[in-house]
Scaffold this motif. Structure first.
Motif, mmCIF file in Angstrom:
data_model
loop_
_atom_site.group_PDB
_atom_site.id
_atom_site.type_symbol
_atom_site.label_atom_id
_atom_site.label_comp_id
_atom_site.label_asym_id
_atom_site.label_seq_id
_atom_site.Cartn_x
_atom_site.Cartn_y
_atom_site.Cartn_z
ATOM 1 N N LYS A 104 0.831 -1.205 0.000
ATOM 2 C CA LYS A 104 0.000 0.000 0.000
ATOM 3 C C LYS A 104 0.863 1.251 0.000
ATOM 4 O O LYS A 104 1.876 1.314 0.715
ATOM 5 C CB LYS A 104 -0.894 -0.011 1.232
ATOM 6 C CG LYS A 104 -1.915 -1.144 1.152
ATOM 7 C CD LYS A 104 -2.645 -1.350 2.439
ATOM 8 C CE LYS A 104 -3.614 -2.508 2.247
ATOM 9 N NZ LYS A 104 -3.888 -3.229 3.463
ATOM 10 N N TYR A 138 0.345 -2.192 -6.606
ATOM 11 C CA TYR A 138 0.126 -1.554 -5.308
ATOM 12 C C TYR A 138 -1.338 -1.123 -5.154
ATOM 13 O O TYR A 138 -2.021 -0.858 -6.149
ATOM 14 C CB TYR A 138 0.989 -0.286 -5.170
ATOM 15 C CG TYR A 138 2.437 -0.556 -4.872
ATOM 16 C CD1 TYR A 138 2.960 -0.381 -3.601
ATOM 17 C CD2 TYR A 138 3.304 -0.989 -5.876
ATOM 18 C CE1 TYR A 138 4.292 -0.632 -3.329
ATOM 19 C CE2 TYR A 138 4.642 -1.242 -5.612
ATOM 20 C CZ TYR A 138 5.123 -1.063 -4.337
ATOM 21 O OH TYR A 138 6.444 -1.309 -4.062
ATOM 22 N N TYR A 139 -1.771 -1.014 -3.891
ATOM 23 C CA TYR A 139 -2.997 -0.294 -3.578
ATOM 24 C C TYR A 139 -2.577 1.147 -3.303
ATOM 25 O O TYR A 139 -1.622 1.380 -2.558
ATOM 26 C CB TYR A 139 -3.694 -0.878 -2.342
ATOM 27 C CG TYR A 139 -5.070 -0.299 -2.157
ATOM 28 C CD1 TYR A 139 -6.186 -0.930 -2.698
ATOM 29 C CD2 TYR A 139 -5.252 0.916 -1.494
ATOM 30 C CE1 TYR A 139 -7.452 -0.377 -2.573
ATOM 31 C CE2 TYR A 139 -6.510 1.476 -1.375
ATOM 32 C CZ TYR A 139 -7.599 0.819 -1.915
ATOM 33 O OH TYR A 139 -8.857 1.388 -1.808
ATOM 34 N N THR A 181 -6.369 0.448 7.038
ATOM 35 C CA THR A 181 -5.203 -0.431 7.003
ATOM 36 C C THR A 181 -4.364 -0.202 8.261
ATOM 37 O O THR A 181 -4.380 0.901 8.817
ATOM 38 C CB THR A 181 -4.331 -0.165 5.761
ATOM 39 O OG1 THR A 181 -3.192 -1.034 5.791
ATOM 40 C CG2 THR A 181 -3.841 1.262 5.684
#
Ligand SMILES: NC(=O)c1ccc[n+]([C@@H]2O[C@H](COP(=O)([O-])OP(=O)(O)OC[C@H]3O[C@@H](n4cnc5c(N)ncnc54)[C@H](OP(=O)(O)O)[C@@H]3O)[C@@H](O)[C@H]2O)c1
Length: 202
Positions: free
Chosen positions: A3, A26-27, A77
């Motif tokens: 992330k 990727y996020y 997250t």
């Protein structure tokens, strides 16, 4: 999935960085001081199949905004792998070391230096949870003390007191930050991206 948070990612270099990280799996938390502009950028990425992205409102000069962004991302997250401190301003031209006022300096430093410090300090705990944390500070070769002291350098006469002093200070902050984190798995770098219109995919 790794992330990343990118500041000032609603357009240009920040936006293209988001695109590149998405293409690498990727996020992406796409930071934008104007949420509507951030959402529009997200829609552009989703339209080309890059959908692991969301807009986060983040004004790097506003401590409350940075704190809010930290809380928003922290609710989604518990770790962050990459922070790209991209948001920056040039301060307008011309800018001369004899004529630019302290308030003009403060404005540019508030974005280009203090903004990076604010965001880094608010997000360092999330980054420390990553096994391979990365901090990338977007600087400029135009802030190199060595190059700008060399009369033979082709851009020697391209002086911009506000912008270049803020990015030179950012370079030193980056070196100090890397030193502070030297015994960890962090990698901390400053980069220079020159973005030409011909480089931007349509
Ligand atoms: N362009 C180049 O050739 C070049 C070369 C070397 C280094 N750089 C550096 O690369 C970075 C990006 O440059 P660029 O050319 O893409 O600049 P840009 O087109 O002016 O985009 C700057 C981005 O930063 C955002 N921003 C400005 N102030 C902000 C704030 N207070 N909080 C959050 N976001 C803010 C802008 O948001 P808004 O859309 O709301 O204004 C925009 O998204 C900058 O740090 C710049 O100094 C650029």
């Amino acid at each position: 999935m790794k992330k990343a948070l990118i500041t000032g990612a609603n357009k240009d270099i920040g936006f293209e960085t988001a695109r590149a990280l998405l293409q690498h799996g990727y996020y992406v938390y796409l930071g934008s001081r104007n949420l509507e502009n951030g959402k529009a950028a997200v829609e552009k990425l989703k339209a080309v199949g890059l959908d692991q992205v969301e807009a986060i409102m983040l004004d790097v000069t506003d401590e409350q905004s940075v704190q809010n962004a930290r809380e928003t991302i922290g609710s989604k997250t518990d770790m962050l792998d990459v922070l790209v401190n991209n948001a920056g301003i040039n301060g307008g031209f011309p800018q001369s070391s004899l004529e630019a006022g302290i308030e003009q300096y403060k404005k540019v430093f508030d974005t280009n230096l203090y903004g990076v410090i604010r965001v880094t300090q608010f997000f360092i705990d999330l980054l420390k949870k990553s096994t391979e944390p990365r901090i990338v500070n977007v600087s400029s070769s135009g802030s190199s003390l060595t190059l700008h002291s060399d009369p033979t350098w082709k851009y020697y006469s391209h002086k911009a007191a506000l912008y270049q002093s803020s990015k030179a200070a950012l370079n030193m902050y980056t070196i100090d930050l890397a030193y502070q984190l030297k015994d960890t798995s962090f990698k901390v770098n400053a980069v220079c991206n020159i973005l030409l219109p011909s480089m931007v995919p349509s």
